[in-house]
Design a protein around this motif. Sequence first.
Motif, PDB file in Angstrom:
ATOM      1  N   LYS A  59       0.723  -1.332  -0.021  1.00  0.00           N
ATOM      2  CA  LYS A  59       0.026   0.120  -0.004  1.00  0.00           C
ATOM      3  C   LYS A  59       0.945   1.209  -0.011  1.00  0.00           C
ATOM      4  O   LYS A  59       2.009   1.106   0.552  1.00  0.00           O
ATOM      5  CB  LYS A  59      -0.894  -0.106   1.251  1.00  0.00           C
ATOM      6  N   THR A  61       1.217   5.517   0.674  1.00  0.00           N
ATOM      7  CA  THR A  61       0.801   6.682   1.434  1.00  0.00           C
ATOM      8  C   THR A  61       1.490   7.829   0.795  1.00  0.00           C
ATOM      9  O   THR A  61       2.656   7.753   0.673  1.00  0.00           O
ATOM     10  CB  THR A  61       0.856   6.740   3.071  1.00  0.00           C
ATOM     11  N   ASN A  67       5.553   8.984  -2.440  1.00  0.00           N
ATOM     12  CA  ASN A  67       4.746   7.790  -2.073  1.00  0.00           C
ATOM     13  C   ASN A  67       5.751   6.906  -1.019  1.00  0.00           C
ATOM     14  O   ASN A  67       6.658   6.845  -1.694  1.00  0.00           O
ATOM     15  CB  ASN A  67       4.506   6.927  -3.276  1.00  0.00           C
TER      16      ASN A  67
END
Length: 127
Positions: A59, A61, A67
């Motif tokens: 994932k 963020t 990122n």
Amino acid sequence: MKKIQRMSDAEKQIMNFIWKTGRPVTTAEIMQNLPEEKEWKQNTVITFLARLMEKGFLKATRISKANYYEPCLTEQEYRNFATKQFIADIHKGSVLRFINTLCDNGDLTKEDIENLIKRLKEYVMLC
């Protein structure tokens, strides 16, 4: 998380770095720490990261302009999946066939065998 899928060798190299780091990492950090025998282009790494996210391994963020990637499953969880998949694909689902292959090839040391016997005895006690 979706059903676990296999990773390509390149995806595994990226995941191995992320797992080893133990914290969210940026694309730049990943690129700096990938094996040098292969020339990694930034667009290629970004493509692999996108695939790993699609497969449910990572994932991301967004913080400021970067990122930060972190794993959605542990290295052990993936290892368990890959081992089961290997035994299913190569040894028709039989752990005994797998162990027989190791024995027949002479790949097990005396210490390996002793540790395996000890581990199996511990497992039997839990059942």
